[in-house]
Scaffold this active site. Structure first.
Site, mmCIF file in Angstrom:
data_model
loop_
_atom_site.group_PDB
_atom_site.id
_atom_site.type_symbol
_atom_site.label_atom_id
_atom_site.label_comp_id
_atom_site.label_asym_id
_atom_site.label_seq_id
_atom_site.Cartn_x
_atom_site.Cartn_y
_atom_site.Cartn_z
ATOM 1 N N SER A 93 4.148 16.396 -0.255
ATOM 2 C CA SER A 93 5.464 15.786 -0.044
ATOM 3 C C SER A 93 6.181 15.668 -1.373
ATOM 4 O O SER A 93 5.539 15.498 -2.422
ATOM 5 C CB SER A 93 5.301 14.391 0.575
ATOM 6 O OG SER A 93 6.528 13.689 0.579
ATOM 7 N N TYR A 129 1.140 6.180 1.782
ATOM 8 C CA TYR A 129 1.533 7.592 1.886
ATOM 9 C C TYR A 129 1.868 8.136 0.498
ATOM 10 O O TYR A 129 1.428 9.235 0.138
ATOM 11 C CB TYR A 129 2.741 7.716 2.817
ATOM 12 C CG TYR A 129 3.212 9.125 3.049
ATOM 13 C CD1 TYR A 129 2.624 9.920 4.021
ATOM 14 C CD2 TYR A 129 4.260 9.665 2.308
ATOM 15 C CE1 TYR A 129 3.064 11.215 4.259
ATOM 16 C CE2 TYR A 129 4.706 10.963 2.528
ATOM 17 C CZ TYR A 129 4.112 11.726 3.500
ATOM 18 O OH TYR A 129 4.552 13.013 3.716
#
Length: 260
Positions: free
Chosen positions: A139, A152
């Site tokens: 990401s 995350y």
């Protein structure tokens, strides 16, 4: 990297980015093996893409990876590409003591540990192929922490570092290591969020995966589709400003929880 006629294993391939990889790689005449935790969504994926092969598996569980490996190398010994895509992202307040230790660890176990364990298990098999690749979907948050999704952020930053090290350690091997660092993408990953992400910065999943595949075909080791390029640059020159901007969303979440 040649994708046509390759045999590709995709974790978390029943929704979102993973499912779009299944769709686009199927059109490239690749043989696709799709894994996921939910048998129902796997069967639905099989209905949409009859040529795909489905195997129920959970990347957060070592025993499940062991079973997956045994089944894949027996049924698909030609496997030469693995896409570590399975992911989990939650909006978390670290001061919320309602979450137990097992729950707080879920994203690490899926996003980071799962990627490491899958790679470790399949690496010896991939080394036997004349041309092979490991593709890790991380990401753009790996470049900067995102306070509304702290676990995350930590897991993707870890996966980013791991991928860079893996690429260096395999530099003299037959295995190419790619990293796809998407920006915010319109998928069902955010369906359970209390505070929806800003629509203006979300990328269409079809375009994101198309850009990712183009980067793989062009042998670009680090692929930053859409706004991910901007995040990478700003993360270097204005990191504190960008972190504070993102932190505004966490403050909105806190206020939403107070008033609800």
């Amino acid at each position: 990297m040649e994708l046509k006629n390759s045999t590709i294993l995709i974790t978390g391939g029943t929704s979102g980015i993973g499912l779009e990889f299944v769709r686009q790689l199927t059109y490239l005449d690749a043989k696709i093996i799709v894994t996921g935790r939910n048998l129902h969504t796997l069967e639905e994926t099989k209905k949409r893409f009859p040529k795909a092969h489905i195997i129920q598996s959970d990347v957060s569980e070592p025993e499940s990876i062991e079973r997956l490996y045994a089944e894949v190398v027996q049924q698909f010994p030609e496997l030469n590409i693995m896409i570590n895509n399975a992911g989990l992202m939650r909006q978390i307040d670290l001061q919320d003591n309602a979450m137990d230790l097992l729950s707080i660890n879920q994203e690490i176990a899926t996003n980071l540990t799962g990627t490491i364990q899958m790679t470790h298990k399949f690496l010896p098999h991939l080394k036997t192929k004349s041309s092979a690749a490991i593709i890790n979907v991380t990401s753009s948050i790996a470049y900067l922490p995102y306070t509304i999704a702290p676990i995350y952020s930590a897991s993707k930053a870890g996966a980013h570092a791991y991928t860079k090290v893996l690429r260096l350690q395999l530099e003299d091997s037959n295995i190419k290591v790619f990293e796809v660092l998407p920006p915010g993408v319109r998928t069902n990953l955010q369906n359970h969020w209390e505070l929806p992400p800003p629509e203006g910065r979300m990328m269409d999943v079809e375009k994101m995966v198309r850009d990712a595949i183009d980067g793989i075909l062009r042998d670009r080791p680090e692929i930053t589709p859409g706004l991910a390029k901007t995040v990478k640059v700003l993360g270097r020159i204005l990191p504190n400003t960008l972190i504070k901007y993102g932190h505004g969303e966490f403050k909105k979440l806190k206020q939403l929880r107070v008033t609800s």
